[in-house]
Design an enzyme around this catalytic site. Structure first.
Site, mmCIF file in Angstrom:
data_model
loop_
_atom_site.group_PDB
_atom_site.id
_atom_site.type_symbol
_atom_site.label_atom_id
_atom_site.label_comp_id
_atom_site.label_asym_id
_atom_site.label_seq_id
_atom_site.Cartn_x
_atom_site.Cartn_y
_atom_site.Cartn_z
ATOM 1 N N TYR A 1 -7.207 -3.200 11.966
ATOM 2 C CA TYR A 1 -7.783 -2.113 11.699
ATOM 3 C C TYR A 1 -9.428 -2.126 12.000
ATOM 4 O O TYR A 1 -10.274 -2.205 11.166
ATOM 5 C CB TYR A 1 -7.788 -1.596 10.187
ATOM 6 C CG TYR A 1 -6.307 -1.312 9.891
ATOM 7 C CD1 TYR A 1 -5.897 0.198 10.211
ATOM 8 C CD2 TYR A 1 -5.306 -2.144 9.484
ATOM 9 C CE1 TYR A 1 -4.504 0.619 9.991
ATOM 10 C CE2 TYR A 1 -3.909 -1.703 9.451
ATOM 11 C CZ TYR A 1 -3.496 -0.225 9.590
ATOM 12 O OH TYR A 1 -2.379 0.096 9.424
ATOM 13 N N GLU B 1 2.946 -8.566 7.021
ATOM 14 C CA GLU B 1 1.558 -9.353 6.408
ATOM 15 C C GLU B 1 1.758 -10.099 5.302
ATOM 16 O O GLU B 1 0.988 -9.882 4.382
ATOM 17 C CB GLU B 1 0.547 -8.094 6.321
ATOM 18 C CG GLU B 1 0.223 -7.261 7.434
ATOM 19 C CD GLU B 1 -0.680 -6.194 7.171
ATOM 20 O OE1 GLU B 1 -1.148 -6.199 6.019
ATOM 21 O OE2 GLU B 1 -1.162 -5.422 8.018
ATOM 22 N N GLU C 1 0.386 -2.000 14.264
ATOM 23 C CA GLU C 1 -0.583 -0.925 13.391
ATOM 24 C C GLU C 1 -1.934 -1.091 13.992
ATOM 25 O O GLU C 1 -2.186 -1.912 14.254
ATOM 26 C CB GLU C 1 -0.510 -1.672 11.734
ATOM 27 C CG GLU C 1 0.883 -1.334 10.893
ATOM 28 C CD GLU C 1 0.570 -1.776 9.610
ATOM 29 O OE1 GLU C 1 -0.569 -1.601 9.037
ATOM 30 O OE2 GLU C 1 1.636 -2.111 9.148
ATOM 31 N N ASP D 1 0.880 -1.193 0.078
ATOM 32 C CA ASP D 1 -0.111 0.129 0.053
ATOM 33 C C ASP D 1 0.927 1.347 -0.086
ATOM 34 O O ASP D 1 0.757 2.204 0.873
ATOM 35 C CB ASP D 1 -0.900 -0.019 1.143
ATOM 36 C CG ASP D 1 -1.935 1.010 1.380
ATOM 37 O OD1 ASP D 1 -2.335 1.483 0.222
ATOM 38 O OD2 ASP D 1 -2.079 1.499 2.513
HETATM 39 C C1 GCB Z 1 -1.549 -2.500 6.669
HETATM 40 C C2 GCB Z 1 -0.352 -2.549 5.969
HETATM 41 C C3 GCB Z 1 0.174 -0.961 5.499
HETATM 42 C C4 GCB Z 1 -1.252 -0.307 5.012
HETATM 43 C C5 GCB Z 1 -2.278 -0.280 6.018
HETATM 44 C C6 GCB Z 1 -3.687 0.360 5.538
HETATM 45 O O1 GCB Z 1 -1.902 -3.536 7.214
HETATM 46 O O2 GCB Z 1 0.696 -2.983 6.709
HETATM 47 O O3 GCB Z 1 1.042 -1.211 4.786
HETATM 48 O O4 GCB Z 1 -0.650 0.993 4.507
HETATM 49 O O5 GCB Z 1 -2.705 -1.407 6.435
HETATM 50 O O6 GCB Z 1 -3.653 1.542 5.827
HETATM 51 O O7 GCB Z 1 -4.292 -0.320 4.835
#
Ligand code: GCB
Length: 655
Positions: free
Chosen positions: A510, A457, A546, A213
């Site tokens: 997330y 990941e 994260e 990403d």
């Molecule tokens: C993740 C990734 C990261 C992305 C982030 C997102 O899990 O490790 O590279 O930018 O999510 O914002 O989706």
């Protein structure tokens, strides 16, 4: 070089840099050290930053440059050139949409006058060092092929003494061809998709697809240097440290090249300019009574104490005595994972920090001192004591600053987006091992580096992932037994194939963003359950590596809706409640995603890039930055090793 031209051209779309290496029989084991070029009484350095001549090979097969051998004469003689700044990505500098998204070979060239003193003395070795060329690079000096390198984030170099000494007083031409094509076997991996439906795409149409990403910026991203050493020289220095009842122990190992009859003298200087220990020979231990330890920022009133190790090589040659001097900052500290804790100097360390990217307007991934200093000032303002080099190694100068400011680093390799079944095959594995070797070789002496991260990941539930990650993690531990190893998972604990081998579990999730979006009320429950599940299975310390939410600066909505500032802050607060319940137990850190907004590929999910920054891409704070600042300073006050309370005035004094 004819062969190279033909082969590289034929292979360019599949990229196949690793295949290329295999075909050429390029040795995968590393040769020699990779000490950062520095000026010392025996070494000089010249940086080649500035404007270079540049051309992207827009020919259909991207092979015109090799067919016409653009490296054999000045680039401007074989066609039009652009002025291209180095260091910088080439993508955002111009106004050409085609160059922005170009895939294939680009050509950089510049002329350099090598000082006469370097070329007239046969006892001088002249090195060309390229700190980062993304992704595959081939280098010529005066039309002669000198080296190649695969991988965009680690330095490589070539001895060009003979070439420049051949034509003293004349300009030397350095040509670098760089291919940004990613394949299933590159790190990070990618794939080229050819669109053959002529009713929808023009002839020969293809696109690069990736599973990560961030935008695949390319070019000469970091400094290019020329530097000298004597022909007998200090090739590598490895330092590890320990503490025994207040006495600092500095173990050293020096590799000398090109002569076997040498003497080595080592002096360890403190900050006040006093010699605190002396040593002789290529291997040994220095003892520093009552050593000042290297402490992380906010963990101690005098963080980041650095000694200076001065290594002097003396060689008796036919032409007389030759000496070489190299100096290395040394931080004396210990790192251990014991039960549920991450110990630095025997004290529990809690990571309260960020994930970053090397990313900014116009320069893309190009190194920029002003940007780097702004970032360090923001980190310290925030009360962040750590970051992860998501998702690739950062510039050497950044690592040096981490040593100086006490910012703790989880050093991640470019193993991001490993999801294709082909990417678990031996050719990829072999390359991954080599990248870890290059990374450890480059960063092994930084006290700020406390852990290696071998991937982010990957699709870790695939069966081949078990062997793959066991091998990569095992190899990394063998390369450096002094640091823990992690890999960053977004999978479920019961199917994860890397977790059994790591020392610390790093998890990304997330909640209320990619899952249950809009449902802020489920976050605490889900974060808690995730921690419990991981811990139950592995009984290892966990970092929330994260978490976050996108926010478009200026969007406000209360009650909070997605993309508003209020939503981003709410998500963070919910995570913090959950983290606070586990933080005194087995959760040893929290790293927000992300420090700043950053560019990604275009997609309906991205509004000119990823907006999960707590700072904008221009490094201005969003509301969440203030929220995090309050939290980090509070945690720092609770966890400081010494009893005093920290505040911003003291912070100023601590620098
Ligand atoms: C993740 C990734 C990261 C992305 C982030 C997102 O899990 O490790 O590279 O930018 O999510 O914002 O989706």
């Amino acid at each position: 070089m004819q062969v190279a031209g033909a082969m590289v051209g034929a292979l360019w779309v599949t990229g196949a840099a690793a295949l290329w290496a295999a075909l050429c029989g390029r040795a995968l084991a590393l040769e020699g050290g990779m000490l950062y070029p520095q000026e010392t009484p025996s070494r000089e350095r010249k940086d080649l930053n500035g404007l270079w001549d540049f051309r992207a090979d827009f020919s259909e097969d991207r092979n015109q440059g090799f067919r016409e051998r653009w490296y054999q004469r000045p680039l401007r003689e074989s066609g039009p050139v652009l002025d291209m700044p180095v260091p910088s990505s080439f993508n955002d500098v111009g106004q050409d949409r085609k160059l922005y998204s170009f895939i294939g070979w680009v050509w950089y060239e510049r002329q350099v006058l090598v000082p006469r003193s370097w070329t007239q003395d046969p006892g001088t070795r002249v090195m060309l060092r390229i700190s980062s060329a993304h992704y595959y690079a081939i280098v010529w000096v005066n039309g002669v092929h000198v080296t190649e390198h695969e991988g965009g984030h680690l330095p490589f170099e070539a001895d060009i003494s003979k070439l420049v000494q051949f034509s003293p007083g004349e300009l030397n031409r350095i040509t670098i061809a760089i291919n940004n094509t990613l394949t299933p076997h590159t790190l990070p991996p990618g794939i080229i998709e050819h669109m053959t439906d002529s009713s929808r795409y023009p002839k020969y149409y293809f696109v690069q697809k990736t599973n990560f990403d961030f935008f695949n910026y390319a070019g000469l991203h970091r400094s290019v240097f020329l530097y000298t050493t004597p022909v007998s020289y200090i090739d590598d220095v490895t330092v590890t440290t320990d503490v025994d009842q207040g006495t600092g122990l500095v173990n050293y190992e020096i590799v000398v090249k090109s002569n076997e009859n040498f003497e080595l003298e080592l002096l360890l200087w403190d900050k006040e300019g006093r010699v605190v220990a002396k040593g002789m020979g290529a291997r040994g231990q220095l003892a520093v009574p009552s050593a000042q330890l290297w402490w992380p920022y906010l963990m101690h009133e005098q963080p980041a104490y650095l000694y200076t190790l001065e290594v002097t090589l003396v060689v008796q040659t036919g032409a007389g005595i030759v000496s070489d001097v190299y100096t290395l900052p040394v931080g004396i500290r210990t790192v251990e994972v014991v039960h549920n804790q991450f110990l630095i100097n025997g004290k529990p360390f809690y990571f309260h920090g960020v994930n970053k990217h090397e990313d900014a307007d116009i320069r893309g991934k190009g190194f920029d001192w002003a940007l780097v200093m702004k970032d360090f000032n923001l980190l310290r303002w925030l009360g962040a004591n750590s970051f992860r080099t998501s998702h690739y190694p950062y510039a050497e100068e950044v690592m040096q600053l981490c040593d100086r400011y006490g910012i703790v680093v989880i050093d991640e390799c470019p193993g991001v987006g490993i999801v294709l079944p082909e990417s678990f095959k031996n050719i990829s594995l072999q390359h991954h091992l080599e990248v870890m070797e290059e990374l450890v070789r480059r960063d092994k002496n930084h006290p700020s580096v406390v852990m290696w991260s071998v991937a982010n990941e990957p699709v870790s539930w695939l069966a081949p992932a078990a062997y793959y990650f066991k091998t990569v993690i095992g190899h990394t531990k063998a390369l450096d037994p002094t640091r823990p190893v992690t890999f960053v998972s977004n999978s479920r604990p019961e199917v994860d194939r890397g977790a059994p081998y790591v020392d610390v579990i790093c998890i990304n999730n997330y909640y209320s963003w990619y899952h249950d979006y809009g449902h802020l009320e489920v976050i605490q429950l889900q974060v808690n359950a995730a921690f419990e599940n991981w811990y139950k299975l592995y009984q290892k310390p966990i970092i929330q590596s994260e978490y976050g939410a996108d926010n478009i600066p200026g969007f406000h909505q209360d009650p909070p809706l997605m993309f508003s500032e209020e939503y981003q802050k709410f998500v963070l607060q919910q995570y913090h409640f959950a983290l606070d319940q586990k933080r005194k137990d087995y959760v040893i850190g929290e790293l927000i995603w992300n420090f700043a907004d950053f560019m990604t590929d275009q997609s309906p999910r991205r509004v000119i890039g990823n907006k999960k920054g707590i700072f904008t891409r221009q490094r201005q704070p969003k509301g969440s930055a203030f929220l995090l600042r309050e939290r980090y300073w509070k945690i720092a006050n609770e966890t400081i090793t010494f009893s005093s309370t920290l505040d911003t005035t003291r912070l100023a004094m601590m620098k």
